[in-house]
Design an enzyme around this catalytic site. Structure first.
Site, PDB file in Angstrom:
ATOM      1  N   GLU A 129      33.424 -18.577 -39.818  1.00 45.96           N
ATOM      2  CA  GLU A 129      32.566 -19.554 -39.133  1.00 45.96           C
ATOM      3  C   GLU A 129      33.373 -20.399 -38.143  1.00 45.96           C
ATOM      4  OE1 GLU A 129      29.036 -20.524 -39.278  1.00 45.96           O
ATOM      5  OE2 GLU A 129      29.097 -18.406 -39.751  1.00 45.96           O
ATOM      6  N   TYR A 151      29.738 -27.301 -40.985  1.00 49.91           N
ATOM      7  CA  TYR A 151      30.534 -26.512 -41.938  1.00 49.91           C
ATOM      8  C   TYR A 151      31.756 -25.905 -41.241  1.00 49.91           C
ATOM      9  CZ  TYR A 151      31.968 -22.574 -44.856  1.00 49.91           C
ATOM     10  OH  TYR A 151      32.713 -21.677 -45.590  1.00 49.91           O
ATOM     11  N   LYS A 155      35.767 -26.843 -41.855  1.00 51.01           N
ATOM     12  CA  LYS A 155      36.736 -25.830 -42.301  1.00 51.01           C
ATOM     13  C   LYS A 155      37.876 -25.690 -41.302  1.00 51.01           C
ATOM     14  CE  LYS A 155      35.225 -24.000 -46.248  1.00 51.01           C
ATOM     15  NZ  LYS A 155      36.057 -23.689 -47.415  1.00 51.01           N
TER      16      LYS A 155
HETATM   17  P1  NAP Z   1      30.174 -20.969 -53.663  1.00 51.64           P
HETATM   18  O1  NAP Z   1      29.650 -19.875 -54.517  1.00 51.64           O
HETATM   19  O2  NAP Z   1      29.220 -21.865 -52.962  1.00 51.64           O
HETATM   20  O3  NAP Z   1      31.167 -21.872 -54.566  1.00 51.64           O
HETATM   21  C1  NAP Z   1      31.665 -23.104 -54.119  1.00 51.64           C
HETATM   22  C2  NAP Z   1      31.942 -23.991 -55.333  1.00 51.64           C
HETATM   23  O4  NAP Z   1      32.429 -25.266 -54.844  1.00 51.64           O
HETATM   24  C3  NAP Z   1      30.717 -24.287 -56.187  1.00 51.64           C
HETATM   25  O5  NAP Z   1      30.971 -23.912 -57.512  1.00 51.64           O
HETATM   26  C4  NAP Z   1      30.523 -25.784 -56.034  1.00 51.64           C
HETATM   27  O6  NAP Z   1      30.136 -26.432 -57.208  1.00 51.64           O
HETATM   28  C5  NAP Z   1      31.930 -26.273 -55.694  1.00 51.64           C
HETATM   29  N1  NAP Z   1      31.898 -27.596 -55.034  1.00 51.64           N
HETATM   30  C6  NAP Z   1      31.082 -27.999 -54.021  1.00 51.64           C
HETATM   31  N2  NAP Z   1      31.326 -29.291 -53.706  1.00 51.64           N
HETATM   32  C7  NAP Z   1      32.304 -29.725 -54.546  1.00 51.64           C
HETATM   33  C8  NAP Z   1      32.964 -30.968 -54.733  1.00 51.64           C
HETATM   34  N3  NAP Z   1      32.674 -32.027 -53.980  1.00 51.64           N
HETATM   35  N4  NAP Z   1      33.934 -31.077 -55.696  1.00 51.64           N
HETATM   36  C9  NAP Z   1      34.232 -30.010 -56.469  1.00 51.64           C
HETATM   37  N5  NAP Z   1      33.616 -28.791 -56.344  1.00 51.64           N
HETATM   38  C10 NAP Z   1      32.671 -28.648 -55.400  1.00 51.64           C
HETATM   39  O7  NAP Z   1      31.166 -20.376 -52.543  1.00 51.64           O
HETATM   40  P2  NAP Z   1      31.884 -18.935 -52.454  1.00 51.64           P
HETATM   41  O8  NAP Z   1      31.005 -18.019 -51.682  1.00 51.64           O
HETATM   42  O9  NAP Z   1      32.417 -18.555 -53.771  1.00 51.64           O
HETATM   43  O10 NAP Z   1      33.073 -19.307 -51.457  1.00 51.64           O
HETATM   44  C11 NAP Z   1      34.322 -19.798 -51.961  1.00 51.64           C
HETATM   45  C12 NAP Z   1      35.021 -20.541 -50.842  1.00 51.64           C
HETATM   46  O11 NAP Z   1      35.254 -19.643 -49.738  1.00 51.64           O
HETATM   47  C13 NAP Z   1      34.250 -21.700 -50.235  1.00 51.64           C
HETATM   48  O12 NAP Z   1      35.191 -22.686 -49.875  1.00 51.64           O
HETATM   49  C14 NAP Z   1      33.593 -21.133 -48.996  1.00 51.64           C
HETATM   50  O13 NAP Z   1      33.363 -22.147 -48.045  1.00 51.64           O
HETATM   51  C15 NAP Z   1      34.671 -20.161 -48.548  1.00 51.64           C
HETATM   52  N6  NAP Z   1      34.218 -18.967 -47.825  1.00 51.64           N
HETATM   53  C16 NAP Z   1      33.245 -18.175 -48.328  1.00 51.64           C
HETATM   54  C17 NAP Z   1      32.898 -17.018 -47.664  1.00 51.64           C
HETATM   55  C18 NAP Z   1      31.842 -16.088 -48.211  1.00 51.64           C
HETATM   56  O14 NAP Z   1      31.339 -15.247 -47.432  1.00 51.64           O
HETATM   57  N7  NAP Z   1      31.511 -16.159 -49.492  1.00 51.64           N
HETATM   58  C19 NAP Z   1      33.544 -16.669 -46.463  1.00 51.64           C
HETATM   59  C20 NAP Z   1      34.546 -17.501 -45.998  1.00 51.64           C
HETATM   60  C21 NAP Z   1      34.901 -18.645 -46.687  1.00 51.64           C
HETATM   61  P3  NAP Z   1      28.644 -26.277 -57.843  1.00 51.64           P
HETATM   62  O15 NAP Z   1      28.690 -24.976 -58.610  1.00 51.64           O
HETATM   63  O16 NAP Z   1      28.537 -27.481 -58.689  1.00 51.64           O
HETATM   64  O17 NAP Z   1      27.698 -26.248 -56.673  1.00 51.64           O
HETATM   65  O1  F7E Z   2      23.569 -16.590 -43.094  1.00 49.01           O
HETATM   66  C1  F7E Z   2      20.788 -15.700 -40.842  1.00 49.01           C
HETATM   67  C2  F7E Z   2      21.519 -17.000 -40.586  1.00 49.01           C
HETATM   68  O2  F7E Z   2      23.564 -18.234 -44.952  1.00 49.01           O
HETATM   69  C3  F7E Z   2      23.908 -15.400 -42.422  1.00 49.01           C
HETATM   70  C4  F7E Z   2      28.901 -18.596 -46.129  1.00 49.01           C
HETATM   71  O3  F7E Z   2      29.476 -17.923 -47.219  1.00 49.01           O
HETATM   72  O4  F7E Z   2      29.537 -16.845 -44.633  1.00 49.01           O
HETATM   73  C5  F7E Z   2      28.429 -17.573 -45.108  1.00 49.01           C
HETATM   74  O5  F7E Z   2      27.792 -18.268 -44.051  1.00 49.01           O
HETATM   75  C6  F7E Z   2      23.035 -15.234 -41.197  1.00 49.01           C
HETATM   76  C7  F7E Z   2      22.918 -16.476 -40.308  1.00 49.01           C
HETATM   77  O6  F7E Z   2      25.689 -16.982 -44.351  1.00 49.01           O
HETATM   78  C8  F7E Z   2      18.029 -16.412 -43.060  1.00 49.01           C
HETATM   79  O7  F7E Z   2      20.924 -17.713 -39.495  1.00 49.01           O
HETATM   80  C9  F7E Z   2      18.334 -15.330 -41.223  1.00 49.01           C
HETATM   81  O8  F7E Z   2      23.015 -16.080 -38.974  1.00 49.01           O
HETATM   82  O9  F7E Z   2      23.895 -15.777 -45.478  1.00 49.01           O
HETATM   83  P1  F7E Z   2      24.117 -16.907 -44.571  1.00 49.01           P
HETATM   84  P2  F7E Z   2      26.592 -17.633 -43.202  1.00 49.01           P
HETATM   85  O10 F7E Z   2      25.904 -18.734 -42.516  1.00 49.01           O
HETATM   86  O11 F7E Z   2      27.102 -16.507 -42.358  1.00 49.01           O
HETATM   87  C10 F7E Z   2      30.562 -17.618 -43.992  1.00 49.01           C
HETATM   88  C11 F7E Z   2      31.677 -16.685 -43.577  1.00 49.01           C
HETATM   89  C12 F7E Z   2      30.997 -18.776 -44.805  1.00 49.01           C
HETATM   90  O12 F7E Z   2      32.151 -19.200 -44.736  1.00 49.01           O
HETATM   91  C13 F7E Z   2      29.931 -19.543 -45.524  1.00 49.01           C
HETATM   92  O13 F7E Z   2      30.498 -20.321 -46.583  1.00 49.01           O
HETATM   93  O14 F7E Z   2      21.708 -14.950 -41.633  1.00 49.01           O
HETATM   94  N1  F7E Z   2      19.527 -15.838 -41.593  1.00 49.01           N
HETATM   95  N2  F7E Z   2      17.392 -15.664 -42.114  1.00 49.01           N
HETATM   96  C14 F7E Z   2      19.376 -16.509 -42.729  1.00 49.01           C
HETATM   97  N3  F7E Z   2      20.267 -17.162 -43.501  1.00 49.01           N
HETATM   98  C15 F7E Z   2      19.811 -17.744 -44.641  1.00 49.01           C
HETATM   99  N4  F7E Z   2      20.686 -18.367 -45.462  1.00 49.01           N
HETATM  100  N5  F7E Z   2      18.478 -17.680 -45.003  1.00 49.01           N
HETATM  101  C16 F7E Z   2      17.547 -17.032 -44.231  1.00 49.01           C
HETATM  102  O15 F7E Z   2      16.375 -16.995 -44.571  1.00 49.01           O
END
Ligand code: NAP
Ligand code: F7E
Length: 347
Positions: A129, A151, A155
């Site tokens: 992002e 967001y 980051k």
């Molecule tokens: P996730 O499922 O949303 O997990 C994030 C965790 O952070 C949740 O358990 C949440 O707690 C906790 N959290 C939120 N606010 C907090 C606070 N103030 N203090 C302590 N804990 C807090 O995210 P994920 O998909 O596993 O992603 C892991 C990390 O990688 C995140 O930092 C995300 O931004 C980053 N990331 C994700 C992706 C992806 O595609 N998944 C890609 C790039 C980067 P609760 O359970 O209480 O809500």
């Molecule tokens: O959206 C479109 C939306 O919310 C993907 C996080 O893990 O990956 C994630 O962020 C796309 C966007 O993920 C809906 O507009 C359409 O273009 O699944 P998403 P994200 O925003 O890409 C990055 C790498 C992170 O780091 C983040 O933590 O899908 N979209 N229709 C929708 N998205 C949502 N959520 N819901 C819809 O109905």
């Protein structure tokens, strides 16, 4: 060799569950930290059978003293900072909390490491992002950043702080710039799992249709299980650095929906454009996907496609699960979950 002790923040999240599984299999002790909640939120850890191996501690990213005390008491050798307000959509409504947790929260951890034990290796969960309005395709470590949401901006601050503490104080502080990675443990607010949970509920007659936002956005999707192995490889690498993890392929939201529909056994047909676009089940004639502009973002990231060449060359990392296998696994898992209850599966 002494036992490695990893502290994982955000232990109840998707990535933390897979990372805990991976590190436990490597012989690690795991300290899993979470913010205080009124209900137990450990379903992902139970699904991967890791809950019983984890020592749980409360850690709030907004609370400096809490972080310092937790490090002093638990003495980790590695910290994986996965905790964050991770939903881009909510960051537009909660920009200040998002900044406090995702940006300043990381500075608080880095400061705590500097004070308590500068030998601790640190992993920061950076994100594609940060590329936002992309300046080149595919995106790699040297691509200029242009975040498009609170967001992404939060980051990017954390990403630069991680780099600064590496350069200023010699910390082993690494930043993984990860493209979207999904799994059956993904939160249901993210588009992939929103689609698979809703299709499963449609299949079992609990709802009629799902409402989505921008169907044309392109994402580079991989499997979380593969990506956590890359996180570990980064932390174990001699030198801290920045690494992109990505699949190198990109697909639209509509592509994801089409494939998930076929795995669920729906034959679908699209009609209309933009806000009037709808998908119909050819067998029943019923509409199963509608567009609702409520899910549009004020500023969108239209296209992400990563180049993980550096991670492959330096760390030997490459994803194992392709797009088709990812969608099949997610759709099959939600059909299975939904088959076991008459309540709409929402986690
Ligand atoms: P996730 O499922 O949303 O997990 C994030 C965790 O952070 C949740 O358990 C949440 O707690 C906790 N959290 C939120 N606010 C907090 C606070 N103030 N203090 C302590 N804990 C807090 O995210 P994920 O998909 O596993 O992603 C892991 C990390 O990688 C995140 O930092 C995300 O931004 C980053 N990331 C994700 C992706 C992806 O595609 N998944 C890609 C790039 C980067 P609760 O359970 O209480 O809500
Ligand atoms: O959206 C479109 C939306 O919310 C993907 C996080 O893990 O990956 C994630 O962020 C796309 C966007 O993920 C809906 O507009 C359409 O273009 O699944 P998403 P994200 O925003 O890409 C990055 C790498 C992170 O780091 C983040 O933590 O899908 N979209 N229709 C929708 N998205 C949502 N959520 N819901 C819809 O109905």
């Amino acid at each position: 060799m002494t036992t490695q002790r990893a502290l994982i923040t955000g232990i109840f999240g998707q990535d933390a569950a897979y990372l805990a599984r991976h590190l436990i299999d490597q012989g690690y002790e795991i300290i899993g930290t979470h913010r205080r909640t009124s209900t137990n939120n450990s379903w992902r850890l139970r699904e991967l059978d890791v809950e019983r191996h984890i020592r749980f501690e409360e850690l709030e990213l907004l609370e400096q003293s809490n972080i310092i005390h937790t490090l002093k008491e638990t003495r980790p050798t590695e910290i994986y900072n996965l905790a964050a307000q991770s939903f881009v959509g909510s960051s537009f409504n909660q920009p200040i909390f998002t900044g406090e947790a995702n940006a300043l929260g990381v500075t608080r951890i880095l400061e705590a490491i500097r004070v308590v034990d500068p030998e601790i290796r640190f992993y920061q969960a950076s994100t594609s992002e940060m590329f936002g309005l992309v300046q080149e395709t595919p995106q790699k470590e040297t691509t200029a950043f242009y975040p498009r949401s609170p967001y992404g901006i939060s980051k990017l601050y954390a990403h630069w702080m991680t780099k600064n503490y590496r350069e200023a104080y010699g910390l082993h502080a690494t930043s993984g710039i990860l493209f979207n990675h999904e799994s059956p443990l993904r939160g249901t607010e993210f588009v992939t799992r929103k689609i698979t949970t809703h299709f499963a509920a449609i299949k079992f007659g609990l709802i009629d249709h799902v409402e989505l936002g921008n169907l044309n956005a392109c994402r580079d999707w991989g499997h979380a299980r593969d990506y956590v192995e890359g996180m570990h490889a980064m932390v174990r690498h001699d030198e801290a650095d920045d690494f992109v993890l990505a699949s190198g392929q990109t697909h639209t939201i509509e592509d994801f929906a089409n494939l998930a529909a076929s795995v669920a056994g729906f034959k679908i047909e699209w009609e209309g454009e933009a806000e009037d676009r709808k998908a119909y089940n050819r067998e029943t004639g019923k509409c199963i996907i509608k567009v609702n502009p409520r899910f549009y973002r004020p500023t969108e990231v239209d296209l992400l496609m990563g180049d993980a060449g550096k991670a492959k060359d330096v760390l030997g990392w490459a994803p194992r699960t392709n797009f088709e296998n990812l969608v099949e696994e997610m759709m099959a898992a939600d059909l299975d979950r939904q088959s076991r209850t008459d309540r709409f599966v929402s986690n």
